[in-house]
Design a protein around this motif. Sequence first.
Motif, mmCIF file in Angstrom:
data_model
loop_
_atom_site.group_PDB
_atom_site.id
_atom_site.type_symbol
_atom_site.label_atom_id
_atom_site.label_comp_id
_atom_site.label_asym_id
_atom_site.label_seq_id
_atom_site.Cartn_x
_atom_site.Cartn_y
_atom_site.Cartn_z
ATOM 1 N N ALA A 29 30.261 34.268 100.261
ATOM 2 C CA ALA A 29 28.984 33.502 100.213
ATOM 3 C C ALA A 29 28.643 32.587 101.574
ATOM 4 C CB ALA A 29 29.146 32.531 99.037
ATOM 5 N N GLU A 34 23.843 29.686 105.671
ATOM 6 C CA GLU A 34 22.643 29.556 106.685
ATOM 7 C C GLU A 34 21.463 30.138 106.368
ATOM 8 O OE1 GLU A 34 26.052 30.328 108.991
ATOM 9 O OE2 GLU A 34 25.125 29.316 110.726
ATOM 10 N N GLY A 202 33.262 34.326 106.000
ATOM 11 C CA GLY A 202 32.472 33.371 105.187
ATOM 12 C C GLY A 202 32.943 33.555 103.598
ATOM 13 N N VAL A 207 39.111 35.786 94.996
ATOM 14 C CA VAL A 207 38.675 36.235 93.920
ATOM 15 C C VAL A 207 38.883 37.854 94.438
ATOM 16 C CG1 VAL A 207 36.551 37.355 92.776
ATOM 17 C CG2 VAL A 207 36.699 34.977 93.164
ATOM 18 N N VAL A 227 36.234 34.498 110.413
ATOM 19 C CA VAL A 227 35.205 33.286 110.624
ATOM 20 C C VAL A 227 34.814 32.658 109.404
ATOM 21 C CG1 VAL A 227 32.782 33.032 111.793
ATOM 22 C CG2 VAL A 227 34.011 34.902 112.278
HETATM 23 N N1 APR Z 1 29.811 30.470 107.778
HETATM 24 C C1 APR Z 1 30.907 30.963 107.624
HETATM 25 N N2 APR Z 1 31.593 30.449 106.591
HETATM 26 C C2 APR Z 1 31.000 29.424 105.671
HETATM 27 C C3 APR Z 1 30.056 28.762 105.949
HETATM 28 C C4 APR Z 1 29.371 29.502 107.188
HETATM 29 N N3 APR Z 1 28.134 28.823 107.659
HETATM 30 N N4 APR Z 1 29.823 27.794 105.143
HETATM 31 C C5 APR Z 1 30.652 27.867 104.439
HETATM 32 N N5 APR Z 1 31.469 28.755 104.657
HETATM 33 C C6 APR Z 1 32.882 29.157 103.880
HETATM 34 C C7 APR Z 1 33.625 28.149 103.113
HETATM 35 O O1 APR Z 1 34.522 27.388 103.976
HETATM 36 C C8 APR Z 1 34.419 29.000 102.302
HETATM 37 O O2 APR Z 1 35.483 29.419 102.316
HETATM 38 O O3 APR Z 1 32.475 30.147 103.204
HETATM 39 C C9 APR Z 1 33.309 30.503 101.949
HETATM 40 C C10 APR Z 1 32.871 30.288 100.652
HETATM 41 O O4 APR Z 1 33.587 30.823 99.748
HETATM 42 P P1 APR Z 1 33.142 30.909 98.213
HETATM 43 O O5 APR Z 1 32.324 29.889 97.876
HETATM 44 O O6 APR Z 1 34.366 30.911 97.456
HETATM 45 O O7 APR Z 1 32.506 32.226 98.201
HETATM 46 P P2 APR Z 1 33.024 33.673 98.207
HETATM 47 O O8 APR Z 1 34.429 33.673 98.851
HETATM 48 O O9 APR Z 1 32.177 34.628 98.569
HETATM 49 O O10 APR Z 1 33.280 33.787 96.441
HETATM 50 C C11 APR Z 1 33.834 35.075 95.847
HETATM 51 O O11 APR Z 1 33.504 34.186 93.668
HETATM 52 O O12 APR Z 1 32.393 33.384 92.015
HETATM 53 C C12 APR Z 1 32.462 34.386 92.617
HETATM 54 O O13 APR Z 1 31.145 36.258 92.524
HETATM 55 C C13 APR Z 1 31.372 35.280 93.218
HETATM 56 O O14 APR Z 1 31.381 36.931 95.066
HETATM 57 C C14 APR Z 1 31.630 35.418 94.589
HETATM 58 C C15 APR Z 1 33.334 35.485 94.544
#
Ligand code: APR
Length: 263
Positions: A29, A34, A202, A207, A227
């Motif tokens: 995510a 951005e 990101g 999960v 990153v």
């Molecule tokens: N650039 C890079 N990383 C970023 C940015 C950015 N601009 N902004 C935030 N982050 C990082 C945060 O520090 C965090 O580590 O992105 C990560 C987002 O983590 P989550 O919100 O947990 O998202 P994600 O890892 O994709 O979640 C996995 O959980 O709820 C389920 O299905 C949903 O696919 C999702 C899964």
Amino acid sequence: MLNLELQEAIERAAQLLKSSRYRIALTGAGMSVESGIPPFRGTGGLWTKLGEPPMTGYQTFLQDPKAWWENRLSDDQPSEMTDFQLALANATPNNGHYALATLETMGFLQYLITQNVDGLHTDAGSQNVAEIHGNTQKLRCIGCGFRIHRDEFVISEVPPICPECGNIIKSDGVMFGEPIPSATLSICQEETLKADCILILGTSATVHPAASLPEIVYRNGGNLIEVNPESTQLSSFCNVNLFGNTGEVLPALISILSKSRNQ
Ligand code: APR
């Protein structure tokens, strides 16, 4: 403007990509923050606001698909969810998505596995993409796996019925407690086993099974490049940690690779 330490780390990441044979990326995510889509965890996260959903969402759906669809089609969702759906609907790719499409064109990225359901990698031009958690724009049959863009399917009854096999149609997004569709999971595992380098972009890496893919590359002796402005439970296993935003770091990586290619 990227600080000197980060620029030097990006140089090291570029060297690793050039010296690797088969590079893949796992995105989360953070890639789409951005583009105006909030993350799930951490600052401004959807689950941070609403609490992590129960791990039994899929089981609840199966118990009463009709009620699930009626709730889904009603408009009494919590405001944070409608805000999230609106952000998804209005989002466009950011420079990080375009940079990954360029990395693929340059031959420095062979496959992209995304946990994101927003479709922004494909919109930005990436070709070799697996959406391990599905796509919010699509519907999928729980029986035969039939998938269709939601704009091409008229919901005339709830729950909607698959035109191919007569089973129940749900949203394509993988629910908590739902197995990853087997065809998608196989592709992700195959691509991971081929990789000697993985970009972890990101994601909080919390999960599974997505979060276990970098561990497979690590165990196979591959290189890990992360990153993320914050550290994660994978950070200590990475060869290079780029503590920054993907929308800034990935374009800088492209310009370094382009310069070295033109020399
Ligand atoms: N650039 C890079 N990383 C970023 C940015 C950015 N601009 N902004 C935030 N982050 C990082 C945060 O520090 C965090 O580590 O992105 C990560 C987002 O983590 P989550 O919100 O947990 O998202 P994600 O890892 O994709 O979640 C996995 O959980 O709820 C389920 O299905 C949903 O696919 C999702 C899964």
